[in-house]
Design a protein around this motif. Structure first.
Motif, short mmCIF file in Angstrom:
data_model
loop_
_atom_site.label_atom_id
_atom_site.label_comp_id
_atom_site.label_asym_id
_atom_site.label_seq_id
_atom_site.Cartn_x
_atom_site.Cartn_y
_atom_site.Cartn_z
N ASP A 85 16.84 3.01 3.76
CA ASP A 85 16.24 2.21 3.16
C ASP A 85 14.96 2.85 2.50
O ASP A 85 13.95 2.74 3.15
N VAL B 113 13.21 1.73 -0.02
CA VAL B 113 11.85 0.88 -0.29
C VAL B 113 11.07 0.43 1.13
O VAL B 113 9.99 0.87 0.82
N ASP B 114 11.74 -0.01 2.03
CA ASP B 114 11.10 -0.61 3.25
C ASP B 114 10.79 0.34 4.36
O ASP B 114 10.55 0.19 5.51
N ARG C 44 9.87 3.59 4.24
CA ARG C 44 8.95 4.58 4.06
C ARG C 44 8.19 5.01 5.40
O ARG C 44 8.03 4.06 6.08
N PRO D 21 3.01 1.70 0.09
CA PRO D 21 4.18 0.77 0.13
C PRO D 21 4.76 0.73 -0.99
O PRO D 21 4.00 0.75 -2.42
#
Length: 216
Positions: free
Chosen positions: A119, A121-122, A124, A130
């Motif tokens: 993932d 995006v989330d 990281r 973010p």
């Protein structure tokens, strides 16, 4: 208000060339300057655009990072153009991964690496910027360039993930689409904004020579 008679605004984003130290994770913390090869890559890209008769920029904009700003300042000085430095256009922060080579990540942070691949995006790494915050500031910076330089052509010295975010922005794609876009050293992305809205004119990763160039 943009009408059919309003001149189009064009943003030409060019990624920086190879920095000193070669390929590694560089976000907004590691600020290496361009290597000699990196300068050559950008000069080649500039020559390619000039050969097509498309280097008709009115303004030069840049990230504040040295790997972008130094070359942008050089182009602005040579052409006698305004230089706009916008912190919103800096690269995404990679937190503890900053300065590490790609092969080091799965060795040092195997769980973080697996989460990121699953993932982007989330997933990281902890302490990194973010993706939602990054996407918001980059698109804010690009929209500000469009507003402040409406009807003009702007050259933007940029970064890999910034350019990928720009693609998703223009295409109204989800942030996860950033992971599906390739942006090599000295890659060029062109965006046009007119009465029809924003359009992606093209993404070119190739350099018309034998100079190598990939990485982050």
């Amino acid at each position: 208000m943009i009408t059919q008679t309003t001149p189009a605004t064009r943003l030409d984003l060019i990624r920086h060339g190879e920095p000193v130290g070669g390929r590694r994770f560089r976000g907004d913390a590691v600020d290496d300057p361009l290597s000699e090869l990196g300068w050559q890559q950008l000069e080649r890209r500039l020559a390619m655009v000039e050969a097509r008769g498309e280097a008709d920029w009115d303004v030069i904009a840049t990230s504040p990072m040295r790997r972008c700003r130094a070359f942008a300042a050089s182009v602005a000085e040579r052409r006698g153009l305004e230089l706009v430095v916008d912190p919103d256009l800096r690269e995404i922060g990679f937190g503890p991964w900053e300065g590490l080579r790609h092969a080091e990540i799965p060795e040092r942070y195997p769980e973080q690496h697996a989460a990121f691949l699953a993932d982007p995006v989330d997933g990281r790494p902890p302490g990194s910027e973010p993706m939602a915050d990054f996407f918001e500031r980059v698109t804010r910076g690009l929209a500000r360039l469009e507003t402040n330089h409406a009807g003009q052509s702007v050259l933007v010295l940029s970064h890999a993930i910034v350019m990928r975010a720009a693609c998703a922005w223009v295409l109204n794609a989800p942030m996860a689409a950033i992971a599906k876009v390739e942006t090599e050293y000295a890659a060029m992305l062109s965006i046009r904004h007119n009465h029809r809205g924003r359009r992606l004119l093209g993404l070119d990763n190739g350099l018309d020579n034998d100079l190598p160039g990939d990485g982050a």
